[in-house]
Design an enzyme around this catalytic site. Structure first.
Site, short mmCIF file in Angstrom:
data_model
loop_
_atom_site.label_atom_id
_atom_site.label_comp_id
_atom_site.label_asym_id
_atom_site.label_seq_id
_atom_site.Cartn_x
_atom_site.Cartn_y
_atom_site.Cartn_z
N GLY A 161 -45.24 -29.67 14.60
CA GLY A 161 -45.17 -28.29 15.08
C GLY A 161 -44.27 -27.47 14.19
N GLY A 176 -40.86 -25.16 13.12
CA GLY A 176 -39.41 -25.26 13.28
C GLY A 176 -38.89 -24.45 14.45
N PRO A 177 -39.26 -23.16 14.51
CA PRO A 177 -38.70 -22.33 15.60
C PRO A 177 -39.11 -22.82 17.00
CG PRO A 177 -39.55 -20.95 13.83
CD PRO A 177 -39.96 -22.36 13.49
N LYS A 184 -39.90 -34.66 14.06
CA LYS A 184 -40.70 -33.47 13.75
C LYS A 184 -40.77 -33.30 12.22
CE LYS A 184 -40.11 -29.18 12.62
NZ LYS A 184 -41.31 -28.88 11.82
N VAL A 226 -40.75 -26.44 17.89
CA VAL A 226 -40.46 -27.87 18.10
C VAL A 226 -39.06 -28.23 17.57
CG1 VAL A 226 -41.19 -30.22 17.53
CG2 VAL A 226 -42.89 -28.49 18.12
N CYS A 244 -33.77 -31.62 -3.79
CA CYS A 244 -32.44 -31.10 -3.44
C CYS A 244 -31.38 -31.52 -4.44
CB CYS A 244 -32.06 -31.51 -2.02
SG CYS A 244 -32.35 -33.24 -1.68
N GLU A 303 -28.45 -32.78 5.70
CA GLU A 303 -28.68 -32.97 4.27
C GLU A 303 -29.32 -31.67 3.81
OE1 GLU A 303 -29.82 -33.13 1.03
OE2 GLU A 303 -31.49 -34.47 1.53
N GLU A 323 -30.06 -21.96 -4.71
CA GLU A 323 -31.01 -23.06 -4.84
C GLU A 323 -32.41 -22.45 -4.97
OE1 GLU A 323 -32.02 -25.63 -1.44
OE2 GLU A 323 -31.67 -27.30 -2.79
#
Ligand code: NDP
Length: 464
Positions: free
Chosen positions: A200, A202-203, A169, A205, A278, A244, A372
């Site tokens: 799709g 996150g919440p 995903k 798929v 990151c 990660e 961050e």
């Protein structure tokens, strides 16, 4: 650029619902394309296809899997120009970065795994035991938008080389480049079900993958908050997780450093990909004897980061990925309680741009130094001696990366004391076969190289 299918079981198939996601060009705020919004039902189908493909793929000799990855590399390499253009459009990455990093790095990583898998594996023994490594099983890969192909390939290539099958995903903000990978996989003849794509949100798929009873491992890259949610979901069935997550890396410029070079490289690192990296060295720690000079050098280096059209060769700073990300970054800047050294350069009217911003005299405990930000914002902090530098560098809940500048022995001594998964001494280059991953809330598990491959393997002891 519209795409209307998911890739499941070796075929392009329609999604279970007719809902779509609009992909935006963050440099123009215009809709670029639509992709299907996958559902939990689509995840079920993809996981079933990955499960059905697993036994044969796991039993395929590693060298043969390497040969398949070699074909995938060939098919993906033929799309290098299209990859750079796509990431330029959906992320707003300036052309130079899009070509070298967004397209170049994943191709290097994929080639590396094809070669690694082709190498003979020595049998390991311990006394009368034979120790064998076997694939973990079906892997759910959930990836973010900042390096949208690299983060996919770092997981997919390692997992496939290890003998796992994958349900991917990608980020809803940057799904188009993932489609190019599946186009290449289709052309390269990857066995059906070995790699499946369900775009799709996150919440929907992502959460369905994380909680799926038949997903043996979830490999996630993204924010610490979502990483925590993924871990909770996987913990219910004791599924393996690799995370990660974020970073707040320190670039330590010691008393005996080449300050001019350290600041120039440090600013470049902090602002790469508009600061949406990151591993970005977002805290520049400078020995007090060089502090004023470093602040001045950083300001003039930052001022050379011109914002503009990502497809204009002279643009060094693209937009942030979305309006939400721009507003989030602006919020940090507006709340900052530090000396603004530069950050008021004009930005285009359209697009989610934030100018290169440098703060000095930043309190190491402040929000600016702890959170961050994920935008082009650099914080400069003075220190008195090496111990003090190490204390400030380690004063973070993150521990992903860092840099140290100084004489080789002294830099190494400081680098060893930093609680992070990686440290670059005196600007040493990124190594795509070195293990990559975090300490503390930057996550756990390693990607890239041999360590990235073994992350997707189980260890079995056979006594004989
Ligand atoms: P997220 O962590 O939300 O996104 C990463 C991936 O996780 C996306 O594919 C996302 O889906 C998915 N996801 C979201 N919610 C869930 C869920 N409940 N279950 C499973 N998967 C889920 O990051 P954001 O895009 O919101 O970025 C916010 C901040 O996170 C950034 O400002 C930055 O600080 C940090 N970040 C760090 C990254 C890194 O490389 N370490 C990368 C990206 C962000 P969707 O497609 O809906 O977004």
């Amino acid at each position: 650029m519209n795409r209307d299918s998911l890739y499941i079981g070796g075929r392009w198939v329609p999604a279970s619902s007719g809902e779509t996601i609009a992909v935006e060009n963050p440099a123009t705020e215009e809709t670029l394309a639509h992709v299907p919004a996958g559902s939990a039902e689509d995840v079920d189908r993809a996981v079933a296809a990955a499960r059905a493909a697993f036994d044969d793929w796991a039993a395929t000799p590693m060298a043969e899997r390497g040969a398949v990855l070699g074909k995938l590399h060939e098919a993906l390499s033929a799309r290098a120009g299209e990859i750079a253009r796509t990431v330029g459009l959906e992320l707003g990455a300036p052309l130079k970065v899009a070509k070298a990093v967004q397209a170049g790095l994943p191709l290097t990583v994929l080639r590396g795994y094809a070669d690694l898998a082709a190498q003979p594996v020595e049998e390991e023994t311990a006394g009368h035991s034979l120790i064998v490594r076997e694939p973990v099983g079906v892997v759910g890969a959930i990836t973010p938008w900042n390096y949208p192909l690299h983060q996919v390939v770092a997981k997919v290539a390692a997992a496939l080389a290890a003998g796992c099958t994958v349900v991917l995903k990608p980020s809803e903000l940057t799904p188009l480049v993932a489609y190019l990978l599946l186009d290449a996989a289709d052309e390269a003849g990857l066995p059906a079900g070995v790699l499946n794509l369900v775009p799709g949100t996150g919440p929907v798929v992502g959460a369905a993958i994380a909680a799926h009873p038949d997903v043996d491992m979830v490999s996630f890259t993204g924010s610490t908050a979502t990483g925590r949610a993924v871990s909770h979901a996987a913990a219910d069935r004791i599924a393996r997780v690799a995370l990660e997550l974020g970073g707040k890396s320190a670039n330590v410029i010691l008393e005996d450093a080449d300050v001019t070079k350290a600041v120039k490289v440090g600013v470049g690192n902090a602002f790469l990909n508009s600061g949406q990296t990151c591993t970005a060295w977002t805290r520049m720690l400078v020995h007090r004897s060089h502090y004023d000079a470093a602040v001045e050098l950083a300001a003039s280096a930052a001022e050379a980061y011109r914002t503009g059209d990502p497809f204009d060769e002279s643009t060094r700073l693209g937009p942030l990925v979305s309006a939400a990300q721009r507003d989030r970054v602006r919020g940090f800047i507006d709340r900052a309680d530090a000396r603004l050294v530069t950050g008021n350069a004009p930005v285009p009217d359209k697009g989610y741009f934030v100018p290169a911003t440098v703060f000095a005299d930043v309190d190491p405990d402040s929000e600016l130094a702890q959170e961050e930000i994920f935008g082009p914002v650099l914080s400069i902090i003075p220190f008195d001696d090496d111990d003090h530098a190490v204390r400030i560098a380690n004063n973070s809940r993150y521990g992903l990366a860092g840099g140290v500048w100084g004489s080789p022995e002294r830099a190494l001594a400081v680098g060893r004391r930093m609680r992070t998964g990686a440290v670059d001494l005196n600007g040493a280059a990124f190594n795509p076969v070195a293990p990559f991953g975090g300490y503390k809330q930057s996550g756990f598990g390693r990607e890239l190289g041999v360590h990235g491959l073994t992350e997707f393997q189980q260890t079995k002891a056979i006594q004989r």
